[in-house]
Write an enzyme that holds these catalytic residues in place. Sequence first.
Site, PDB file in Angstrom:
ATOM      1  N   LYS A 119     113.099  10.983  55.188  1.00 28.14           N
ATOM      2  CA  LYS A 119     113.656   9.963  56.075  1.00 28.14           C
ATOM      3  C   LYS A 119     112.526   9.077  56.607  1.00 28.14           C
ATOM      4  CE  LYS A 119     118.060  11.309  56.428  1.00 28.14           C
ATOM      5  NZ  LYS A 119     117.933  12.164  55.206  1.00 28.14           N
ATOM      6  N   SER A 145     120.808  13.551  47.695  1.00 29.17           N
ATOM      7  CA  SER A 145     120.793  13.440  49.149  1.00 29.17           C
ATOM      8  C   SER A 145     119.855  12.336  49.634  1.00 29.17           C
ATOM      9  CB  SER A 145     120.377  14.771  49.769  1.00 29.17           C
ATOM     10  OG  SER A 145     119.134  15.168  49.252  1.00 29.17           O
TER      11      SER A 145
END
Lengths: 212, 212
Positions: free
Chosen positions: A170, A131
Amino acid sequence: MTKRKGLSARQQHILRYMDQYMGEHGYPPTIREIGAATHINSTSVVNYNLNKLVQAGYLERRDRVSRGMRLVKWGRANDNLLRVPLAGRIVASAPVEAYADGSGDMLDVAPATLGTTPPGKVFALTVQGDSMIDAMIADGDIVLLRRADTASNGDLVAVWLADEEATTLKRFYHEGERVRLQPENPTMDPIYVDAGQCRVQGVVVAVIRHSH
Amino acid sequence: MTKRKGLSARQQHILRYMDQYMGEHGYPPTIREIGAATHINSTSVVNYNLNKLVQAGYLERRDRVSRGMRLVKWGRANDNLLRVPLAGRIVASAPVEAYADGSGDMLDVAPATLGTTPPGKVFALTVQGDSMIDAMIADGDIVLLRRADTASNGDLVAVWLADEEATTLKRFYHEGERVRLQPENPTMDPIYVDAGQCRVQGVVVAVIRHSH
DNA sequence: AGTATAGCGGTACACTTGTTCTATGTCAAA
DNA sequence: TTTGACATAGAACAAGTGTACCGCTATACT
Protein backbone atom coordinates in the site's frame (compact mmCIF):
# COMPACT_ATOMS: atom_id res chain seq x y z
CA MET A 1 23.95 -12.25 -35.02
CA THR A 2 26.27 -9.36 -34.83
CA LYS A 3 27.45 -7.95 -38.10
CA ARG A 4 30.98 -9.11 -38.79
CA LYS A 5 31.37 -7.86 -42.30
CA GLY A 6 34.91 -7.74 -43.61
CA LEU A 7 36.31 -10.28 -41.21
CA SER A 8 38.06 -13.39 -42.44
CA ALA A 9 36.87 -16.78 -41.28
CA ARG A 10 39.87 -16.99 -38.98
CA GLN A 11 39.15 -13.66 -37.40
CA GLN A 12 35.56 -14.60 -36.73
CA HIS A 13 36.78 -17.87 -35.31
CA ILE A 14 39.09 -15.99 -32.98
CA LEU A 15 36.27 -13.79 -31.75
CA ARG A 16 34.05 -16.77 -31.08
CA TYR A 17 36.82 -18.57 -29.26
CA MET A 18 37.69 -15.59 -27.12
CA ASP A 19 34.11 -15.12 -26.05
CA GLN A 20 33.80 -18.76 -25.12
CA TYR A 21 37.15 -18.83 -23.34
CA MET A 22 36.31 -15.76 -21.30
CA GLY A 23 33.08 -17.34 -20.19
CA GLU A 24 34.85 -20.53 -19.18
CA HIS A 25 37.88 -19.11 -17.43
CA GLY A 26 37.16 -15.52 -16.54
CA TYR A 27 40.30 -14.32 -18.24
CA PRO A 28 41.35 -14.10 -21.88
CA PRO A 29 43.36 -16.75 -23.72
CA THR A 30 46.99 -16.41 -24.73
CA ILE A 31 48.11 -15.99 -28.30
CA ARG A 32 49.26 -19.58 -28.35
CA GLU A 33 45.97 -20.85 -26.98
CA ILE A 34 44.12 -18.97 -29.67
CA GLY A 35 46.46 -20.44 -32.24
CA ALA A 36 45.85 -23.97 -31.05
CA ALA A 37 42.09 -23.51 -31.00
CA THR A 38 41.86 -21.91 -34.42
CA HIS A 39 44.48 -24.08 -36.13
CA ILE A 40 46.92 -21.28 -36.65
CA ASN A 41 50.42 -22.65 -36.45
CA SER A 42 52.25 -19.45 -35.78
CA THR A 43 52.01 -17.05 -32.91
CA SER A 44 52.87 -14.21 -35.23
CA VAL A 45 49.88 -14.94 -37.40
CA VAL A 46 47.59 -14.90 -34.41
CA ASN A 47 49.17 -11.64 -33.40
CA TYR A 48 48.66 -10.38 -36.93
CA ASN A 49 44.97 -11.19 -36.95
CA LEU A 50 44.54 -9.89 -33.45
CA ASN A 51 45.80 -6.52 -34.60
CA LYS A 52 43.42 -6.67 -37.52
CA LEU A 53 40.59 -7.15 -35.11
CA VAL A 54 41.73 -4.18 -33.09
CA GLN A 55 41.79 -2.15 -36.28
CA ALA A 56 38.28 -3.27 -37.08
CA GLY A 57 37.15 -2.27 -33.62
CA TYR A 58 36.23 -5.70 -32.29
CA LEU A 59 39.04 -5.91 -29.82
CA GLU A 60 41.11 -3.86 -27.43
CA ARG A 61 44.69 -4.80 -26.66
CA ARG A 62 47.38 -3.71 -24.25
CA ASP A 63 50.91 -4.02 -25.48
CA ARG A 64 53.34 -6.38 -23.88
CA VAL A 65 50.77 -7.67 -21.42
CA SER A 66 49.92 -11.32 -21.22
CA ARG A 67 46.30 -11.94 -22.05
CA GLY A 68 46.03 -8.18 -22.39
CA MET A 69 42.99 -8.10 -24.59
CA ARG A 70 39.31 -7.55 -24.24
CA LEU A 71 36.36 -8.06 -26.54
CA VAL A 72 34.57 -4.87 -27.39
CA LYS A 73 31.00 -5.70 -26.59
CA TRP A 74 28.48 -4.79 -29.22
CA GLY A 75 24.97 -4.48 -27.95
CA ARG A 76 26.00 -6.00 -24.72
CA ALA A 77 26.96 -4.27 -21.53
CA ASN A 78 30.01 -5.62 -19.81
CA ASP A 79 28.63 -4.74 -16.45
CA ASN A 80 27.52 -7.60 -14.33
CA LEU A 81 24.14 -8.53 -13.06
CA LEU A 82 23.11 -8.16 -9.50
CA ARG A 83 21.65 -11.13 -7.74
CA VAL A 84 18.99 -10.41 -5.19
CA PRO A 85 17.22 -12.91 -2.96
CA LEU A 86 13.73 -13.95 -3.87
CA ALA A 87 12.32 -13.96 -0.39
CA GLY A 88 8.99 -15.55 -1.07
CA ARG A 89 5.43 -14.57 -1.71
CA ILE A 90 3.83 -11.38 -0.64
CA VAL A 91 0.89 -13.17 0.93
CA ALA A 92 3.11 -15.21 3.18
CA SER A 93 1.63 -15.45 6.63
CA ALA A 94 4.83 -14.49 8.34
CA PRO A 95 7.04 -11.45 7.92
CA VAL A 96 9.68 -12.07 5.31
CA GLU A 97 13.13 -12.64 6.64
CA ALA A 98 15.12 -14.48 4.03
CA TYR A 99 18.26 -12.62 3.09
CA ALA A 100 21.28 -12.73 0.87
CA ASP A 101 22.77 -15.84 2.35
CA GLY A 102 23.03 -17.41 -1.05
CA SER A 103 20.54 -20.10 -0.20
CA GLY A 104 17.09 -20.07 -1.65
CA ASP A 105 15.93 -18.61 -4.91
CA MET A 106 17.79 -15.71 -6.35
CA LEU A 107 16.84 -13.31 -9.08
CA ASP A 108 19.15 -11.58 -11.52
CA VAL A 109 18.39 -7.97 -12.25
CA ALA A 110 20.10 -5.17 -14.09
CA PRO A 111 21.81 -2.61 -11.86
CA ALA A 112 19.85 0.13 -13.59
CA THR A 113 16.63 -1.41 -12.35
CA LEU A 114 17.72 -0.72 -8.81
CA GLY A 115 18.75 2.85 -9.44
CA THR A 116 20.70 4.25 -6.53
CA THR A 117 19.46 1.69 -4.04
CA PRO A 118 22.29 -0.25 -2.41
CA PRO A 119 22.10 -3.73 -3.98
CA GLY A 120 22.67 -5.43 -0.65
CA LYS A 121 19.46 -4.03 0.73
CA VAL A 122 17.23 -5.21 -2.08
CA PHE A 123 15.11 -8.31 -2.05
CA ALA A 124 12.33 -9.57 -4.25
CA LEU A 125 8.85 -10.86 -3.65
CA THR A 126 6.48 -12.68 -5.95
CA VAL A 127 2.96 -11.34 -5.87
CA GLN A 128 0.30 -13.95 -5.41
CA GLY A 129 -3.32 -13.28 -6.13
CA ASP A 130 -4.88 -10.11 -7.40
CA SER A 131 -5.00 -8.33 -4.09
CA MET A 132 -2.62 -5.64 -5.30
CA ILE A 133 -4.42 -4.99 -8.52
CA ASP A 134 -5.33 -1.56 -7.25
CA ALA A 135 -1.64 -0.72 -7.16
CA MET A 136 -1.17 -1.74 -10.76
CA ILE A 137 0.49 -4.89 -9.62
CA ALA A 138 -0.82 -8.18 -10.93
CA ASP A 139 -0.66 -11.82 -9.99
CA GLY A 140 2.78 -13.18 -10.78
CA ASP A 141 4.52 -9.84 -10.79
CA ILE A 142 7.82 -9.54 -9.04
CA VAL A 143 8.36 -6.55 -6.81
CA LEU A 144 11.82 -5.40 -5.82
CA LEU A 145 11.96 -3.84 -2.39
CA ARG A 146 14.55 -1.98 -0.43
CA ARG A 147 14.66 -3.44 3.04
CA ALA A 148 13.58 -0.80 5.51
CA ASP A 149 11.56 -0.49 8.70
CA THR A 150 10.52 3.08 8.15
CA ALA A 151 9.05 4.82 5.16
CA SER A 152 8.31 8.31 3.94
CA ASN A 153 4.88 9.59 3.16
CA GLY A 154 3.76 8.46 -0.23
CA ASP A 155 6.09 5.49 -0.48
CA LEU A 156 4.69 2.27 -1.83
CA VAL A 157 5.55 -0.16 0.93
CA ALA A 158 5.15 -3.75 1.94
CA VAL A 159 3.71 -3.78 5.44
CA TRP A 160 3.00 -6.54 7.87
CA LEU A 161 -0.39 -6.08 9.47
CA ALA A 162 -0.34 -7.63 12.91
CA ASP A 163 -4.08 -8.06 13.33
CA GLU A 164 -4.66 -9.46 9.86
CA GLU A 165 -1.50 -11.52 9.92
CA ALA A 166 -0.72 -10.69 6.35
CA THR A 167 1.62 -8.64 4.28
CA THR A 168 0.23 -6.19 1.78
CA LEU A 169 1.37 -3.47 -0.57
CA LYS A 170 0.00 0.00 0.00
CA ARG A 171 0.97 3.64 -0.12
CA PHE A 172 2.19 4.77 3.25
CA TYR A 173 1.23 7.95 5.12
CA HIS A 174 2.06 8.95 8.66
CA GLU A 175 -0.88 10.56 10.41
CA GLY A 176 0.02 11.21 14.02
CA GLU A 177 -0.60 8.14 16.13
CA ARG A 178 -1.69 6.01 13.29
CA VAL A 179 -0.78 5.37 9.71
CA ARG A 180 -2.94 5.50 6.64
CA LEU A 181 -2.48 2.78 4.09
CA GLN A 182 -3.86 4.06 0.85
CA PRO A 183 -4.65 1.75 -2.03
CA GLU A 184 -3.73 3.08 -5.42
CA ASN A 185 -7.25 2.63 -6.64
CA PRO A 186 -9.32 5.72 -5.76
CA THR A 187 -12.50 3.65 -5.55
CA MET A 188 -11.11 1.77 -2.59
CA ASP A 189 -11.02 3.17 0.91
CA PRO A 190 -7.81 3.56 2.86
CA ILE A 191 -6.97 1.39 5.81
CA TYR A 192 -6.12 3.05 9.12
CA VAL A 193 -3.98 1.17 11.57
CA ASP A 194 -2.15 1.86 14.76
CA ALA A 195 1.49 2.70 14.21
CA GLY A 196 2.35 -0.20 16.48
CA GLN A 197 0.16 -2.60 14.58
CA CYS A 198 1.94 -2.33 11.26
CA ARG A 199 5.50 -3.13 10.52
CA VAL A 200 7.16 -1.82 7.39
CA GLN A 201 9.13 -4.50 5.62
CA GLY A 202 10.39 -2.68 2.60
CA VAL A 203 9.86 0.07 0.12
CA VAL A 204 9.06 -0.82 -3.46
CA VAL A 205 11.87 0.04 -5.82
CA ALA A 206 10.65 -1.57 -9.00
CA VAL A 207 8.10 -3.94 -10.44
CA ILE A 208 8.82 -6.56 -13.07
CA ARG A 209 6.18 -8.43 -15.01
CA HIS A 210 6.94 -11.30 -17.35
CA SER A 211 4.59 -12.25 -20.14
CA HIS A 212 5.95 -15.55 -21.27
CA MET B 1 28.57 -5.62 2.08
CA THR B 2 29.36 -9.22 1.53
CA LYS B 3 30.46 -11.11 4.58
CA ARG B 4 34.20 -11.47 4.58
CA LYS B 5 34.70 -12.92 7.98
CA GLY B 6 38.08 -14.36 8.68
CA LEU B 7 39.91 -12.43 6.02
CA SER B 8 42.81 -10.18 6.85
CA ALA B 9 42.77 -6.57 5.79
CA ARG B 10 45.20 -7.37 3.01
CA GLN B 11 43.10 -10.19 1.71
CA GLN B 12 40.04 -8.02 1.58
CA HIS B 13 42.10 -5.38 -0.13
CA ILE B 14 43.16 -7.89 -2.74
CA LEU B 15 39.58 -8.90 -3.42
CA ARG B 16 38.49 -5.30 -3.82
CA TYR B 17 41.38 -4.57 -6.13
CA MET B 18 40.79 -7.60 -8.28
CA ASP B 19 37.16 -6.73 -8.73
CA GLN B 20 38.01 -3.19 -9.71
CA TYR B 21 40.83 -4.28 -12.03
CA MET B 22 38.62 -6.79 -13.81
CA GLY B 23 36.05 -4.11 -14.42
CA GLU B 24 38.65 -1.75 -15.80
CA HIS B 25 40.63 -4.11 -17.98
CA GLY B 26 38.53 -7.17 -18.62
CA TYR B 27 41.28 -9.49 -17.42
CA PRO B 28 42.75 -10.18 -13.98
CA PRO B 29 45.85 -8.47 -12.58
CA THR B 30 49.23 -10.13 -12.16
CA ILE B 31 50.69 -11.00 -8.82
CA ARG B 32 53.01 -8.04 -9.08
CA GLU B 33 50.22 -5.66 -9.94
CA ILE B 34 48.29 -6.83 -6.92
CA GLY B 35 51.37 -6.34 -4.81
CA ALA B 36 51.87 -2.80 -6.02
CA ALA B 37 48.24 -1.89 -5.43
CA THR B 38 48.03 -3.40 -1.98
CA HIS B 39 51.48 -2.33 -0.77
CA ILE B 40 52.81 -5.82 -0.56
CA ASN B 41 56.51 -5.78 -1.35
CA SER B 42 56.94 -9.39 -2.20
CA THR B 43 55.41 -11.51 -4.92
CA SER B 44 55.58 -14.50 -2.65
CA VAL B 45 53.41 -12.81 -0.08
CA VAL B 46 50.82 -11.97 -2.67
CA ASN B 47 50.96 -15.56 -3.78
CA TYR B 48 50.60 -16.64 -0.18
CA ASN B 49 47.48 -14.56 0.39
CA LEU B 50 46.06 -15.55 -2.95
CA ASN B 51 46.22 -19.17 -1.88
CA LYS B 52 44.57 -18.24 1.38
CA LEU B 53 41.72 -16.72 -0.58
CA VAL B 54 41.39 -19.87 -2.63
CA GLN B 55 41.24 -21.86 0.58
CA ALA B 56 38.55 -19.57 1.90
CA GLY B 57 36.60 -20.01 -1.31
CA TYR B 58 36.75 -16.47 -2.59
CA LEU B 59 38.99 -17.19 -5.51
CA GLU B 60 39.79 -19.78 -8.12
CA ARG B 61 43.29 -20.17 -9.51
CA ARG B 62 44.95 -22.08 -12.27
CA ASP B 63 48.52 -23.10 -11.63
CA ARG B 64 51.34 -21.72 -13.73
CA VAL B 65 49.03 -19.54 -15.75
CA SER B 66 49.52 -15.82 -15.93
CA ARG B 67 46.55 -13.97 -14.54
CA GLY B 68 45.02 -17.38 -14.05
CA MET B 69 42.55 -16.43 -11.39
CA ARG B 70 38.93 -15.62 -11.09
CA LEU B 71 36.78 -14.14 -8.37
CA VAL B 72 34.13 -16.49 -7.10
CA LYS B 73 31.06 -14.36 -7.34
CA TRP B 74 28.99 -14.12 -4.22
CA GLY B 75 25.52 -12.83 -4.77
CA ARG B 76 26.40 -11.75 -8.22
CA ALA B 77 25.86 -13.53 -11.48
CA ASN B 78 28.76 -13.63 -13.87
CA ASP B 79 26.47 -13.53 -16.80
CA ASN B 80 26.36 -10.34 -18.76
CA LEU B 81 23.57 -7.94 -19.29
CA LEU B 82 21.72 -7.61 -22.53
CA ARG B 83 21.42 -4.21 -24.05
CA VAL B 84 18.21 -3.52 -25.92
CA PRO B 85 17.30 -0.37 -27.81
CA LEU B 86 14.92 2.07 -26.21
CA ALA B 87 12.94 2.88 -29.30
CA GLY B 88 10.87 5.74 -28.00
CA ARG B 89 7.49 6.41 -26.55
CA ILE B 90 4.43 4.34 -27.07
CA VAL B 91 2.31 7.33 -28.05
CA ALA B 92 4.64 8.37 -30.84
CA SER B 93 2.65 9.36 -33.87
CA ALA B 94 4.65 7.18 -36.18
CA PRO B 95 5.35 3.47 -36.10
CA VAL B 96 8.50 2.75 -34.17
CA GLU B 97 11.49 1.88 -36.25
CA ALA B 98 14.62 2.51 -34.25
CA TYR B 99 16.69 -0.60 -33.93
CA ALA B 100 19.84 -2.01 -32.44
CA ASP B 101 22.22 0.21 -34.36
CA GLY B 102 23.89 1.24 -31.12
CA SER B 103 22.76 4.81 -31.55
CA GLY B 104 20.05 6.21 -29.37
CA ASP B 105 19.12 5.20 -25.89
CA MET B 106 19.78 1.70 -24.78
CA LEU B 107 18.49 -0.20 -21.80
CA ASP B 108 20.26 -2.91 -19.85
CA VAL B 109 18.15 -5.83 -18.79
CA ALA B 110 18.78 -9.18 -17.22
CA PRO B 111 18.64 -12.12 -19.64
CA ALA B 112 16.09 -13.79 -17.40
CA THR B 113 13.73 -10.92 -17.98
CA LEU B 114 13.58 -11.83 -21.63
CA GLY B 115 13.00 -15.50 -21.07
CA THR B 116 13.48 -17.45 -24.26
CA THR B 117 12.99 -14.48 -26.54
CA PRO B 118 15.96 -13.91 -28.86
CA PRO B 119 17.67 -10.80 -27.46
CA GLY B 120 18.21 -9.35 -30.90
CA LYS B 121 14.49 -9.09 -31.48
CA VAL B 122 13.69 -7.21 -28.31
CA PHE B 123 13.20 -3.50 -28.02
CA ALA B 124 11.83 -1.25 -25.34
CA LEU B 125 9.24 1.48 -25.22
CA THR B 126 8.49 4.03 -22.56
CA VAL B 127 4.83 4.39 -21.80
CA GLN B 128 3.55 7.91 -21.79
CA GLY B 129 0.28 8.87 -20.27
CA ASP B 130 -2.22 6.69 -18.52
CA SER B 131 -3.82 5.29 -21.64
CA MET B 132 -2.66 1.79 -20.84
CA ILE B 133 -3.85 1.81 -17.27
CA ASP B 134 -6.39 -0.81 -18.18
CA ALA B 135 -3.57 -3.16 -19.04
CA MET B 136 -1.95 -2.65 -15.67
CA ILE B 137 0.65 -0.48 -17.29
CA ALA B 138 1.25 2.97 -15.89
CA ASP B 139 2.81 6.20 -17.03
CA GLY B 140 6.57 5.85 -17.07
CA ASP B 141 6.59 2.09 -17.28
CA ILE B 142 8.96 0.45 -19.67
CA VAL B 143 7.62 -2.35 -21.82
CA LEU B 144 9.89 -4.85 -23.48
CA LEU B 145 8.57 -6.13 -26.77
CA ARG B 146 9.55 -8.81 -29.18
CA ARG B 147 9.52 -7.36 -32.64
CA ALA B 148 6.88 -9.11 -34.68
CA ASP B 149 4.29 -8.32 -37.31
CA THR B 150 1.94 -11.08 -36.36
CA ALA B 151 0.56 -12.17 -33.04
CA SER B 152 -1.34 -15.04 -31.53
CA ASN B 153 -4.73 -14.73 -29.92
CA GLY B 154 -4.45 -13.39 -26.42
CA ASP B 155 -1.06 -11.76 -26.85
CA LEU B 156 -0.56 -8.34 -25.40
CA VAL B 157 0.65 -6.40 -28.40
CA ALA B 158 1.65 -2.95 -29.46
CA VAL B 159 -0.37 -2.10 -32.54
CA TRP B 160 -0.31 0.83 -34.90
CA LEU B 161 -3.83 1.98 -35.69
CA ALA B 162 -3.86 3.56 -39.13
CA ASP B 163 -7.04 5.57 -38.72
CA GLU B 164 -6.16 6.90 -35.29
CA GLU B 165 -2.52 7.39 -36.15
CA ALA B 166 -1.42 6.09 -32.81
CA THR B 167 0.19 3.09 -31.21
CA THR B 168 -1.54 1.38 -28.34
CA LEU B 169 -1.22 -1.67 -26.17
CA LYS B 170 -4.06 -4.17 -26.23
CA ARG B 171 -4.79 -7.84 -26.16
CA PHE B 172 -4.99 -9.21 -29.65
CA TYR B 173 -7.63 -11.54 -31.12
CA HIS B 174 -8.10 -12.61 -34.71
CA GLU B 175 -11.78 -12.66 -35.66
CA GLY B 176 -12.08 -13.45 -39.33
CA GLU B 177 -11.75 -10.32 -41.43
CA ARG B 178 -11.18 -8.06 -38.54
CA VAL B 179 -9.22 -7.90 -35.34
CA ARG B 180 -10.49 -7.43 -31.84
CA LEU B 181 -8.35 -5.34 -29.55
CA GLN B 182 -9.39 -6.06 -26.02
CA PRO B 183 -8.42 -3.78 -23.14
CA GLU B 184 -7.44 -5.58 -19.98
CA ASN B 185 -10.01 -3.68 -18.02
CA PRO B 186 -13.37 -5.48 -18.27
CA THR B 187 -15.26 -2.22 -17.89
CA MET B 188 -13.91 -1.01 -21.19
CA ASP B 189 -15.21 -2.11 -24.53
CA PRO B 190 -13.05 -3.77 -27.13
CA ILE B 191 -12.02 -2.03 -30.31
CA TYR B 192 -12.75 -3.71 -33.62
CA VAL B 193 -10.60 -2.82 -36.58
CA ASP B 194 -10.02 -4.07 -40.06
CA ALA B 195 -7.10 -6.46 -40.29
CA GLY B 196 -5.57 -4.12 -42.83
CA GLN B 197 -5.99 -1.11 -40.63
CA CYS B 198 -3.83 -2.28 -37.77
CA ARG B 199 -0.23 -3.19 -37.86
CA VAL B 200 1.33 -5.25 -35.11
CA GLN B 201 4.63 -3.83 -33.98
CA GLY B 202 5.60 -6.16 -31.23
CA VAL B 203 4.45 -8.54 -28.55
CA VAL B 204 4.95 -7.59 -24.93
CA VAL B 205 7.51 -9.74 -23.22
CA ALA B 206 7.87 -7.92 -19.93
CA VAL B 207 7.02 -4.75 -18.08
CA ILE B 208 9.37 -2.87 -15.82
CA ARG B 209 8.35 -0.13 -13.45
CA HIS B 210 10.79 2.00 -11.49
CA SER B 211 9.80 3.76 -8.33
CA HIS B 212 12.72 6.07 -7.71
C1' DA C 1 62.90 -20.61 27.72
C1' DG C 2 61.83 -23.40 23.93
C1' DT C 3 59.04 -24.29 20.05
C1' DA C 4 55.71 -24.11 16.53
C1' DT C 5 53.18 -21.34 13.35
C1' DA C 6 51.57 -17.48 10.63
C1' DG C 7 52.95 -13.62 8.10
C1' DC C 8 56.28 -10.98 5.60
C1' DG C 9 60.31 -9.64 2.45
C1' DG C 10 63.88 -10.64 -0.91
C1' DT C 11 65.81 -13.14 -4.54
C1' DA C 12 66.78 -16.40 -8.02
C1' DC C 13 64.89 -19.36 -11.34
C1' DA C 14 62.12 -21.39 -14.87
C1' DC C 15 58.34 -21.23 -17.51
C1' DT C 16 54.94 -18.42 -19.98
C1' DT C 17 53.96 -15.32 -23.33
C1' DG C 18 54.12 -11.16 -26.45
C1' DT C 19 57.22 -9.28 -30.06
C1' DT C 20 60.24 -9.22 -33.94
C1' DC C 21 62.55 -10.86 -37.93
C1' DT C 22 63.13 -13.62 -41.98
C1' DA C 23 61.25 -16.46 -45.50
C1' DT C 24 57.51 -18.39 -48.31
C1' DG C 25 53.25 -18.58 -50.94
C1' DT C 26 49.02 -16.42 -53.04
C1' DC C 27 46.59 -13.40 -55.84
C1' DA C 28 45.27 -9.36 -58.27
C1' DA C 29 46.86 -5.19 -60.67
C1' DA C 30 50.21 -2.99 -63.75
C1' DT D 1 55.98 -11.41 -66.21
C1' DT D 2 56.68 -8.28 -62.63
C1' DT D 3 55.20 -5.95 -58.73
C1' DG D 4 53.16 -5.24 -54.41
C1' DA D 5 49.93 -6.03 -50.75
C1' DC D 6 48.38 -9.62 -47.94
C1' DA D 7 48.43 -13.88 -45.34
C1' DT D 8 51.15 -17.45 -43.43
C1' DA D 9 54.96 -20.19 -41.00
C1' DG D 10 58.97 -20.73 -38.26
C1' DA D 11 62.26 -19.44 -35.07
C1' DA D 12 64.75 -16.56 -31.94
C1' DC D 13 64.39 -13.08 -28.50
C1' DA D 14 63.03 -10.31 -24.58
C1' DA D 15 59.94 -9.24 -21.30
C1' DG D 16 56.26 -10.72 -18.31
C1' DT D 17 55.05 -13.68 -14.67
C1' DG D 18 54.32 -17.64 -11.37
C1' DT D 19 57.01 -20.53 -8.13
C1' DA D 20 60.46 -22.11 -4.84
C1' DC D 21 63.55 -21.25 -1.31
C1' DC D 22 65.77 -18.79 2.39
C1' DG D 23 65.70 -15.92 6.32
C1' DC D 24 63.46 -12.86 9.55
C1' DT D 25 59.91 -11.32 13.06
C1' DA D 26 55.96 -11.62 16.08
C1' DT D 27 52.74 -14.24 18.55
C1' DA D 28 50.83 -18.05 21.07
C1' DC D 29 51.30 -22.24 23.27
C1' DT D 30 53.77 -26.01 26.09
